[in-house]
Write an enzyme that holds these catalytic residues in place. Sequence first.
Site, short mmCIF file in Angstrom:
data_model
loop_
_atom_site.label_atom_id
_atom_site.label_comp_id
_atom_site.label_asym_id
_atom_site.label_seq_id
_atom_site.Cartn_x
_atom_site.Cartn_y
_atom_site.Cartn_z
N HIS A 211 0.89 -1.18 0.00
CA HIS A 211 0.00 0.00 0.00
C HIS A 211 0.92 1.22 0.00
O HIS A 211 1.40 1.64 1.05
CB HIS A 211 -0.89 -0.06 1.25
CG HIS A 211 -1.82 1.10 1.44
ND1 HIS A 211 -3.19 0.97 1.36
CD2 HIS A 211 -1.60 2.40 1.72
CE1 HIS A 211 -3.76 2.15 1.60
NE2 HIS A 211 -2.81 3.04 1.84
N HIS A 213 1.76 5.12 -0.91
CA HIS A 213 1.36 6.47 -1.32
C HIS A 213 2.48 7.07 -2.18
O HIS A 213 3.64 6.66 -2.08
CB HIS A 213 1.06 7.33 -0.08
CG HIS A 213 -0.28 6.98 0.53
ND1 HIS A 213 -1.41 7.74 0.28
CD2 HIS A 213 -0.67 5.95 1.31
CE1 HIS A 213 -2.43 7.17 0.91
NE2 HIS A 213 -2.02 6.09 1.55
N CYS A 244 -4.26 10.55 4.05
CA CYS A 244 -4.83 10.28 5.36
C CYS A 244 -4.98 11.60 6.10
O CYS A 244 -4.03 12.38 6.17
CB CYS A 244 -3.93 9.32 6.14
SG CYS A 244 -4.49 9.05 7.83
N ASN A 253 -2.57 7.46 -3.10
CA ASN A 253 -1.92 6.17 -3.38
C ASN A 253 -1.42 6.17 -4.82
O ASN A 253 -1.87 6.96 -5.65
CB ASN A 253 -2.95 5.04 -3.27
CG ASN A 253 -3.52 4.93 -1.89
OD1 ASN A 253 -4.46 5.64 -1.55
ND2 ASN A 253 -2.98 4.05 -1.10
P1 HMG Z 1 -11.93 7.40 20.45
O1 HMG Z 1 -12.48 8.79 20.61
O2 HMG Z 1 -10.69 7.05 21.19
O3 HMG Z 1 -13.05 6.29 20.72
O4 HMG Z 1 -11.70 7.17 18.89
P2 HMG Z 1 -13.92 5.98 21.96
O5 HMG Z 1 -14.07 4.50 22.00
O6 HMG Z 1 -13.42 6.69 23.19
O7 HMG Z 1 -15.35 6.61 21.56
C1 HMG Z 1 -15.57 8.01 21.43
C2 HMG Z 1 -16.83 8.25 20.63
O8 HMG Z 1 -16.68 7.74 19.29
C3 HMG Z 1 -18.06 7.57 21.21
O9 HMG Z 1 -19.19 8.35 20.82
C4 HMG Z 1 -18.10 6.28 20.44
O10 HMG Z 1 -19.36 5.73 20.37
C5 HMG Z 1 -17.67 6.74 19.05
P3 HMG Z 1 -19.82 9.43 21.82
O11 HMG Z 1 -20.17 8.65 23.04
O12 HMG Z 1 -18.77 10.47 22.06
O13 HMG Z 1 -20.99 9.96 21.02
N1 HMG Z 1 -17.07 5.65 18.26
C6 HMG Z 1 -17.45 5.33 17.02
N2 HMG Z 1 -18.41 5.84 16.21
C7 HMG Z 1 -18.54 5.25 15.00
N3 HMG Z 1 -17.78 4.22 14.57
C8 HMG Z 1 -16.83 3.69 15.36
C9 HMG Z 1 -16.63 4.26 16.64
N4 HMG Z 1 -15.79 3.99 17.64
C10 HMG Z 1 -16.06 4.85 18.64
N5 HMG Z 1 -16.07 2.68 14.92
C11 HMG Z 1 -11.51 5.82 16.95
C12 HMG Z 1 -11.16 5.96 18.41
C13 HMG Z 1 -10.68 4.68 16.38
C14 HMG Z 1 -12.99 5.54 16.80
C15 HMG Z 1 -11.16 7.15 16.24
O14 HMG Z 1 -9.84 7.48 16.54
C16 HMG Z 1 -11.34 7.10 14.76
O15 HMG Z 1 -12.45 6.94 14.24
N6 HMG Z 1 -10.25 7.24 13.96
C17 HMG Z 1 -10.37 7.21 12.54
C18 HMG Z 1 -9.05 7.09 11.91
C19 HMG Z 1 -9.17 6.97 10.41
O16 HMG Z 1 -10.20 6.60 9.87
N7 HMG Z 1 -8.06 7.29 9.73
C20 HMG Z 1 -8.00 7.15 8.33
C21 HMG Z 1 -7.96 5.72 7.89
S1 HMG Z 1 -6.39 4.94 8.19
C22 HMG Z 1 -5.45 5.32 6.81
O17 HMG Z 1 -5.86 6.10 5.98
C23 HMG Z 1 -4.17 4.59 6.62
C24 HMG Z 1 -4.26 3.47 5.57
O18 HMG Z 1 -4.68 3.97 4.32
C25 HMG Z 1 -2.90 2.81 5.41
C26 HMG Z 1 -1.80 3.86 5.20
O19 HMG Z 1 -1.79 4.52 4.17
O20 HMG Z 1 -1.02 3.98 6.14
C27 HMG Z 1 -5.26 2.38 6.01
MG MG Z 2 -3.44 4.92 2.89
#
Ligand code: HMG
Ligand code: MG
Length: 306
Positions: A211, A213, A244, A253
């Site tokens: 993967h 970028h 990201c 990517n």
């Molecule tokens: P957090 O705040 O630590 O989670 O986030 P929490 O468990 O303390 O929950 C806080 C709130 O979020 C709560 O809601 C939960 O219900 C809600 P509230 O009570 O405040 O209303 N919650 C959720 N809601 C929907 N879906 C869920 C979920 N989990 C908790 N799954 C968390 C932790 C992981 C959720 C947060 O940090 C997050 O969503 N991060 C997203 C990161 C992301 O998507 N990044 C981009 C993708 S990764 C990437 O691009 C890299 C990749 O391409 C590879 C590369 O290139 O390296 C894959």
């Molecule tokens: Mg990526």
Amino acid sequence: MSNLYPDHVRIVDVSPRDGLQNESATVPTAVKQALINDLIAAGVKKLEVTSFVSPKWVPQMGDNSDLMMALSDTRRDDVTYSVLVPNMRGFDNALHYRPDEVVIFGSASETFSQKNINCSIDESIERFAPVVVAAKQNGIKVRGVISCTVGCPYEGEIDPSQVAYVTKRMVEIGVEQIGIADTIGVGTPIKVQRALQAAFDYIDVAKISGHFHDTYGQALSNTLAALELGISEFDTSVAGLGGCPYAKGATGNVATEDVVYMLHGMGITTGIDLDKLVVAGERISEFLGRRNDSNVARAIINKRAS
Ligand code: HMG
Ligand code: MG
């Protein structure tokens, strides 16, 4: 053709997820659906369609349920629809729509782990473990992607031993496939090979994907370097869309069109129709009002116009 390279490569187009998660404008669900269907019409057999993450963290993926619902009418048995899930909450939400694969995503960099998913590497493994168990109980495949395997926007260079550590931990909890990601596109061929080789002690090469970028323009070279090690699955993004939100400045990517053109030129099959793929990339680029970031797409379009 030399035995050095595989005969067939599996392309995973991640543009609906990685490509669109970083866009500032909201992309309507219908546009995402059209992109996915265009990619499938071009012969793409595996896609990352969305992610079940917190909409507060990544608002662009907030329509995950609506999109999965919209896709349900036209889901095909010969296409793998993957979704990202960071925890059980995401898995439970995704399960309603029966994705074919869930992707958990960790990091080889401690700081990036904190910034991206708000927990340490070890905590992330604890969160992923029940997801893997639940996915298997439900007959859903599990892939683990490791970010920042070469470099990190916060920590700089990452040692391959950190990649080895996260791979080992993911394999221990039952992850079946590992994606090695160069999140910010700083890798060069030998460094990327070292990151990939760090995973070899824990998982078969046939179960590792790349993967990459393209921020520094190295992603196609890195793809070739990975092919030379026997890697035969790559995450790519049509029109080079992507980035990201927690890795500022990182661009998309490697473009799917560029990888497909290179592979076909090497006699390696992908099952993808390049002309149709170019149409898919043009449509989404036009919608986003963005330059198409695939060199191959631009060359083909210019040739058609002349
Ligand atoms: P957090 O705040 O630590 O989670 O986030 P929490 O468990 O303390 O929950 C806080 C709130 O979020 C709560 O809601 C939960 O219900 C809600 P509230 O009570 O405040 O209303 N919650 C959720 N809601 C929907 N879906 C869920 C979920 N989990 C908790 N799954 C968390 C932790 C992981 C959720 C947060 O940090 C997050 O969503 N991060 C997203 C990161 C992301 O998507 N990044 C981009 C993708 S990764 C990437 O691009 C890299 C990749 O391409 C590879 C590369 O290139 O390296 C894959
Ligand atoms: Mg990526």
